[in-house]
Enzyme design. Structure first.
Site: not given
Ligand code: COS
Length: 385
Positions: A368, A271, A370, A342, A366, A132
């Site tokens: 969670t 059924r 959450e 069933g 892709e 995540s």
């Molecule tokens: N599109 C473009 N830019 C994005 C973006 C998106 N969808 N999501 C985040 N960003 C940018 C933000 O704008 C921010 O940029 P600035 O620093 O210039 O403001 C930067 O990325 C960091 O964003 P944020 O502070 O929200 O990052 P976090 O580390 O807090 O995490 C989440 C963001 C939780 C949304 C991210 O880590 C995520 O999507 N995690 C899940 C990953 C996943 O899907 N894993 C599954 C395995 S891969 S198959």
């Protein structure tokens, strides 16, 4: 506002549906039993343009829009959830980053191999410390002249065991936080690269999730996705890739839910209990009503997210909402469809238990659900003033 699919989209749906009915559904149970990679099936899908729908013709794809891709993803999942997972990792997570961010040379070199299914694609982001928390990547890429030396591990990589081309993320500058993460393109035969065990998963067992290992893997700077301009942009690329990948997860959820609903309706007509077919009982009718209503809402949200992707620069909110909702709907729909069957639904004589197992991952991969809620709240708080 016209909710009808265009003639082209209907033709694409009919073709994908026929392929799913004739090829995918009949082999779905066997595929998860043997866990043999469906190479021939993927080649057939490539010939029909089902394997890389949005890739333009100049690279060997059919050049379709995102709505067509969602329609294909739904139909493929309706036939076989495992094949839909393979498709998502290949197309959404490997072809799309190369198409979106790659240099002309990278696109010309890699995309034709992927559109023809000569090579299968995979995407390496997740690690023991980064799931995540996508920015928590520990795999390191240290500069050495014109090369980067990569060391580290990935896990849960769909297609990893069979893929020939990988988009991987590594940390090129740990002090720069998420701006120190870079995406590279890796050929499977690069020395120092290997894959580990295949996970024993609950569902989507016809696809394989694997560990990736990098021991002093040397990648030339030309292997940085997007060339040197791509240095440090890997996190943002991954976020964009996941935005559109989540539409694929939503579509696959809708496809599995559709298969479960169809099975439940058929069974309720066949059924008999207490002297009448199950379909005559209001308890069953209410379940079918709820399944069908939620499924329609999930499909509309998925199609809307696909439309948003084609019409807006950013579809983060629409994709996360579609993924969140559709993945929860498929959980409820497969549960009710199994209930209608069933005890039979609980056996391997019917596909219900497979739909139920295949559905469960949709709330996890892709991002969670959450994480989807975090993304949605972040976007709503930003957009609504
Ligand atoms: N599109 C473009 N830019 C994005 C973006 C998106 N969808 N999501 C985040 N960003 C940018 C933000 O704008 C921010 O940029 P600035 O620093 O210039 O403001 C930067 O990325 C960091 O964003 P944020 O502070 O929200 O990052 P976090 O580390 O807090 O995490 C989440 C963001 C939780 C949304 C991210 O880590 C995520 O999507 N995690 C899940 C990953 C996943 O899907 N894993 C599954 C395995 S891969 S198959």
């Amino acid at each position: 506002m016209d909710f009808a699919l265009s003639e082209d989209h209907q033709m694409i749906r009919d073709m994908a549906r026929e392929f799913a009915d004739e090829v995918l559904a009949p082999q779905a149970a066997e595929l998860e039993k043997t866990r043999e990679f469906p190479e021939e099936t993927l080649k057939k899908m490539a010939e029909l343009g089902l394997l890389t729908p949005p890739v333009p013709e100049e690279y060997g794809g059919p050049g379709l829009d995102t709505l067509a891709y969602a329609i294909i993803g739904e139909e493929v999942a309706r036939g076989c959830g495992s094949t839909a997972t393979i498709l998502g990792a290949h197309c959404s997570l490997c072809c799309m980053p190369i198409l979106t961010f790659g240099t002309d040379e990278q696109k010309k070199k890699y995309l034709p191999q992927l559109t023809s299914a000569e090579k299968i694609g995979a995407f390496g982001l997740t690690e023991p410390s980064a799931g995540s928390d996508a920015a928590g990547i520990r795999t390191k890429a240290v500069k050495d002249g014109d090369y980067y030396v990569i060391n580290g591990h990935k896990q849960w990589i769909t297609n990893g065991h069979y893929a020939g081309i990988f988009v991987i993320l590594a940390n090129t500058n740990p002090k720069a936080g998420l701006r120190g993460i870079t995406a590279f393109i890796l050929d499977r035969d690069t020395p120092g690269f290997s894959t580990g065990k295949i996970e024993e998963t609950m569902g989507i067992r016809g696809s394989a999730q694997t560990e990736l290992h990098f021991e002093d893997v040397r990648l030339h700077k030309d292997q940085i996705l997007g060339g040197e301009r791509g240095l440090g942009r890997g996190f943002l690329m991954a976020m964009r890739v996941l935005d559109s990948g989540r539409i694929g997860v939503a579509a696959a959820s809708v496809g599995i839910a559709q298969a479960a609903l169809e099975a439940a309706v058929k069974y309720s007509k066949e059924r008999e209990q207490f002297g009448s077919a199950l379909k005559g009982f209001q308890a069953i009718q209410f379940m079918i009503a709820d399944m069908s209503t939620e499924l329609r809402a999930a499909r509309l949200m998925t199609h809307y997210a696909a439309w948003a992707k084609d019409n807006n620069p950013k579809c983060t909110l629409e994709a996360a909402q579609a993924k969140l909702y559709a993945s929860e709907v498929v959980g409820r729909v497969t549960d009710l469809a199994l209930q209608i069957h069933g005890g039979y639904g609980y056996t391997k004589d019917f596909p219900l238990e497979r739909y139920y197992r295949d559905a469960r991952i949709k709330r996890i991969y892709e991002g969670t659900n959450e994480i989807q809620r975090m993304v949605i709240a972040h976007e709503v708080l930003r957009r609504v003033r």
